[in-house]
Motif scaffolding. Structure first.
Motif, mmCIF file in Angstrom:
data_model
loop_
_atom_site.group_PDB
_atom_site.id
_atom_site.type_symbol
_atom_site.label_atom_id
_atom_site.label_comp_id
_atom_site.label_asym_id
_atom_site.label_seq_id
_atom_site.Cartn_x
_atom_site.Cartn_y
_atom_site.Cartn_z
ATOM 1 N N PHE A 75 4.581 21.358 7.207
ATOM 2 C CA PHE A 75 4.756 20.592 5.670
ATOM 3 C C PHE A 75 5.617 19.396 5.706
ATOM 4 O O PHE A 75 6.707 19.289 4.768
ATOM 5 C CB PHE A 75 5.305 21.206 5.051
ATOM 6 N N VAL A 76 5.390 18.052 7.455
ATOM 7 C CA VAL A 76 6.420 17.389 7.350
ATOM 8 C C VAL A 76 5.920 16.467 6.853
ATOM 9 O O VAL A 76 4.151 16.239 6.470
ATOM 10 C CB VAL A 76 6.550 17.023 9.073
ATOM 11 N N ILE A 77 6.428 15.883 5.866
ATOM 12 C CA ILE A 77 6.005 14.608 5.127
ATOM 13 C C ILE A 77 7.116 13.214 5.709
ATOM 14 O O ILE A 77 8.130 13.000 6.111
ATOM 15 C CB ILE A 77 7.081 14.660 3.550
ATOM 16 N N ARG A 78 5.964 12.641 5.838
ATOM 17 C CA ARG A 78 7.015 11.962 6.877
ATOM 18 C C ARG A 78 6.642 9.961 5.564
ATOM 19 O O ARG A 78 5.392 9.968 4.998
ATOM 20 C CB ARG A 78 5.994 10.900 7.767
ATOM 21 N N GLU A 79 8.157 9.252 5.627
ATOM 22 C CA GLU A 79 8.234 7.634 4.706
ATOM 23 C C GLU A 79 8.499 6.626 5.603
ATOM 24 O O GLU A 79 9.119 6.949 6.964
ATOM 25 C CB GLU A 79 9.349 8.407 3.607
ATOM 26 N N PHE A 80 7.432 5.650 5.283
ATOM 27 C CA PHE A 80 7.258 4.770 6.066
ATOM 28 C C PHE A 80 7.515 3.416 4.967
ATOM 29 O O PHE A 80 6.945 3.306 4.150
ATOM 30 C CB PHE A 80 6.301 4.369 7.020
ATOM 31 N N GLU A 81 8.379 2.502 6.145
ATOM 32 C CA GLU A 81 8.313 1.049 4.855
ATOM 33 C C GLU A 81 8.332 0.093 5.637
ATOM 34 O O GLU A 81 9.110 -0.586 6.629
ATOM 35 C CB GLU A 81 9.897 1.369 4.175
ATOM 36 N N ASN A 82 7.527 -1.107 5.179
ATOM 37 C CA ASN A 82 7.618 -2.794 6.147
ATOM 38 C C ASN A 82 8.072 -3.265 4.805
ATOM 39 O O ASN A 82 8.213 -3.059 3.725
ATOM 40 C CB ASN A 82 6.078 -3.002 6.861
ATOM 41 N N ALA A 83 7.933 -4.522 5.368
ATOM 42 C CA ALA A 83 8.049 -5.718 3.904
ATOM 43 C C ALA A 83 6.923 -6.216 2.161
ATOM 44 O O ALA A 83 7.662 -6.611 1.160
ATOM 45 C CB ALA A 83 8.525 -7.217 4.821
ATOM 46 N N TYR A 84 6.391 -5.370 3.734
ATOM 47 C CA TYR A 84 5.319 -5.193 1.654
ATOM 48 C C TYR A 84 4.770 -4.264 1.128
ATOM 49 O O TYR A 84 4.404 -3.919 0.208
ATOM 50 C CB TYR A 84 3.900 -5.757 2.357
ATOM 51 N N SER A 85 5.333 -3.176 1.700
ATOM 52 C CA SER A 85 5.184 -1.892 1.119
ATOM 53 C C SER A 85 5.619 -0.359 1.792
ATOM 54 O O SER A 85 5.980 -0.503 2.456
ATOM 55 C CB SER A 85 3.291 -1.417 0.412
ATOM 56 N N LEU A 96 4.749 3.422 1.881
ATOM 57 C CA LEU A 96 3.882 5.111 2.014
ATOM 58 C C LEU A 96 4.196 5.942 2.352
ATOM 59 O O LEU A 96 5.264 6.211 3.236
ATOM 60 C CB LEU A 96 3.014 4.701 3.684
ATOM 61 N N GLU A 97 4.115 6.981 1.733
ATOM 62 C CA GLU A 97 4.344 8.564 2.430
ATOM 63 C C GLU A 97 3.609 8.990 2.552
ATOM 64 O O GLU A 97 1.972 8.882 1.840
ATOM 65 C CB GLU A 97 4.332 9.682 0.850
ATOM 66 N N ILE A 98 3.658 9.904 3.702
ATOM 67 C CA ILE A 98 1.603 11.085 4.149
ATOM 68 C C ILE A 98 2.959 12.386 4.851
ATOM 69 O O ILE A 98 3.526 12.570 5.391
ATOM 70 C CB ILE A 98 1.225 10.450 5.539
ATOM 71 N N SER A 99 1.582 12.962 4.274
ATOM 72 C CA SER A 99 1.789 14.630 5.038
ATOM 73 C C SER A 99 0.724 15.040 5.791
ATOM 74 O O SER A 99 -0.249 15.033 6.060
ATOM 75 C CB SER A 99 1.928 16.000 3.819
ATOM 76 N N ASP A 100 1.912 15.071 6.837
ATOM 77 C CA ASP A 100 1.073 16.183 8.000
ATOM 78 C C ASP A 100 0.261 17.242 7.866
ATOM 79 O O ASP A 100 -1.534 17.443 8.733
ATOM 80 C CB ASP A 100 2.535 16.435 9.521
ATOM 81 N N TYR A 101 0.482 17.369 6.944
ATOM 82 C CA TYR A 101 -0.507 18.967 6.740
ATOM 83 C C TYR A 101 -2.131 17.967 5.584
ATOM 84 O O TYR A 101 -1.396 17.033 4.507
ATOM 85 C CB TYR A 101 -0.085 20.069 5.533
ATOM 86 N N GLY A 102 -2.951 17.766 6.155
ATOM 87 C CA GLY A 102 -4.409 17.695 5.538
ATOM 88 C C GLY A 102 -4.528 15.697 5.834
ATOM 89 O O GLY A 102 -5.413 14.859 5.596
ATOM 90 N N ALA A 103 -3.155 15.044 6.554
ATOM 91 C CA ALA A 103 -2.654 13.832 6.892
ATOM 92 C C ALA A 103 -3.141 13.135 5.330
ATOM 93 O O ALA A 103 -4.252 12.338 5.346
ATOM 94 C CB ALA A 103 -3.848 13.626 8.305
ATOM 95 N N HIS A 104 -2.595 13.644 4.641
ATOM 96 C CA HIS A 104 -2.458 13.105 3.446
ATOM 97 C C HIS A 104 -1.476 11.952 2.644
ATOM 98 O O HIS A 104 -0.423 12.015 2.643
ATOM 99 C CB HIS A 104 -2.502 14.864 3.018
ATOM 100 N N VAL A 105 -2.333 10.734 2.251
ATOM 101 C CA VAL A 105 -1.433 9.729 1.601
ATOM 102 C C VAL A 105 -1.112 10.882 0.541
ATOM 103 O O VAL A 105 -2.011 10.896 0.580
ATOM 104 C CB VAL A 105 -1.997 8.473 1.926
ATOM 105 N N LEU A 106 0.156 10.877 0.610
ATOM 106 C CA LEU A 106 0.781 10.557 -1.009
ATOM 107 C C LEU A 106 0.816 9.878 -1.977
ATOM 108 O O LEU A 106 1.007 10.043 -3.184
ATOM 109 C CB LEU A 106 1.845 11.886 -0.945
ATOM 110 N N SER A 107 1.555 8.675 -1.592
ATOM 111 C CA SER A 107 1.369 7.390 -1.912
ATOM 112 C C SER A 107 1.722 6.082 -1.116
ATOM 113 O O SER A 107 1.516 6.349 -0.145
ATOM 114 C CB SER A 107 2.945 7.830 -2.992
ATOM 115 N N TRP A 108 1.178 5.327 -1.791
ATOM 116 C CA TRP A 108 1.570 3.579 -1.386
ATOM 117 C C TRP A 108 1.629 3.251 -2.560
ATOM 118 O O TRP A 108 1.524 2.511 -3.638
ATOM 119 C CB TRP A 108 -0.075 3.338 -0.865
#
Ligand SMILES: O=P(O)(O)OC[C@H]1O[C@H](O)[C@H](O)[C@@H](O)[C@@H]1O
Length: 279
Positions: A7-17, A19-31
């Motif tokens: 249930f790792v959830i990864r959060e990423f950020e760049n100059a534009y947006s 993203l939150e994504i879960s390893d379980y399901g490779a599931h994009v949670l939000s953008w």
């Protein structure tokens, strides 16, 4: 592997947006584009449970859609919408370029619909000013196989009753609720009740949202159909992860290859389904 790793959830950020994504399901949670309302809807509390699908975000539906489809009719395959969304994917890579970033996941799937042929799935998520999700499926087996798939994006809207979906005019659809086979879309679509339709259309879609004062543009590649879904008030009550008014805040726009348009893959052959969402 223990539950924590699943249930790792990864959060990423760049100059534009962001993203939150879960390893379980490779599931994009939000953008969420910078300075904007989120574009992908997610429930306030994400419920993560082995064997259960995550609600909201972008579920990956594969290698079958719904209960599968065989010999010209719905089958009885379980779990609903395939195993990809309830499996742990391997996180492989993160890259940052000037205009966008990308994240990559992989999953070895042994549950293909026919002949139990192993499939290799790779999922690339690219985010910047736009979001592109691309699912690549390769037949790793020695026999021809078929699979169904969909990118089941929950698009966030200010209020479903004030949301206009255009791009489907003239397209025929299968109404999964009424069973009507050859509905024809007249003009723009405004949802007014529970909706579950598979459109024979891959045209670009615009979502005009007065409340948020924005238009979202959705395009797909490799797609063979477009699915539109919202459970509406009563249907939402039967879905445990939805709060009382959550159903008003999203419409699912899915790029799909399902039912009679399932993908047939020879040994070694690949297929890519992608969807891009932009402001
Ligand atoms: O509740 P889920 O298993 O995530 O499925 C949600 C929905 O997905 C798709 O849109 C299907 O066309 C619907 O029939 C289904 O109800």
């Amino acid at each position: 592997m223990n539950d924590k790793d699943d249930f790792v959830i990864r959060e990423f950020e760049n100059a534009y947006s962001t993203l939150e994504i879960s390893d379980y399901g490779a599931h994009v949670l939000s953008w969420t584009p910078q300075g904007q309302w989120p574009v992908i809807w997610r429930p306030q509390a994400i419920s993560l449970q082995a064997g259960a699908a995550i609600r909201g975000g972008i579920p990956i539906v594969a290698p079958w859609f719904s209960a599968g489809y065989r010999d010209g009719k719905s089958a009885n395959t379980s779990p609903k919408h395939g195993t990809a969304r309830i499996s742990r994917w391997q996180y492989c890579d993160y890259r940052q370029e000037l205009s966008h970033s990308s994240v990559c996941y992989e999953y070895e799937c042994v549950d293909a619909d026919v002949a139990r042929t192993p499939l290799h799935m790779q999922y690339n998520i690219t985010f910047g000013e736009a979001l592109t999700v691309a699912l690549k499926i390769r037949n790793k087996g020695r026999a021809q196989t078929r699979c169904e798939c969909a990118l089941h994006s929950y698009i966030r809207v200010s209020d479903i009753s004030n949301t206009v979906i255009s791009g489907l005019a003239g397209a025929s659809y299968w109404n999964a609720i009424s069973g009507e086979v050859n509905g024809i879309q007249k003009g723009d679509l405004m949802l007014a009740g529970a909706t579950d339709r598979i459109y024979e259309s891959v045209n670009p879609i615009d979502i005009r949202d007065e409340g948020y004062g924005r238009v979202l543009h959705i395009t797909a590649e490799g797609s063979r159909q477009t699915v539109i879904w919202n459970p509406w008030e009563e249907g939402a009550r039967a879905i445990p992860d939805l709060d009382a008014c959550d159903w008003k805040r999203f419409v699912c726009i899915e790029a799909a290859a399902c039912r009679e348009h399932a993908v047939i893959l020879d040994p070694g052959e690949e297929y890519v389904l992608s969807q891009t969402i932009a402001l």
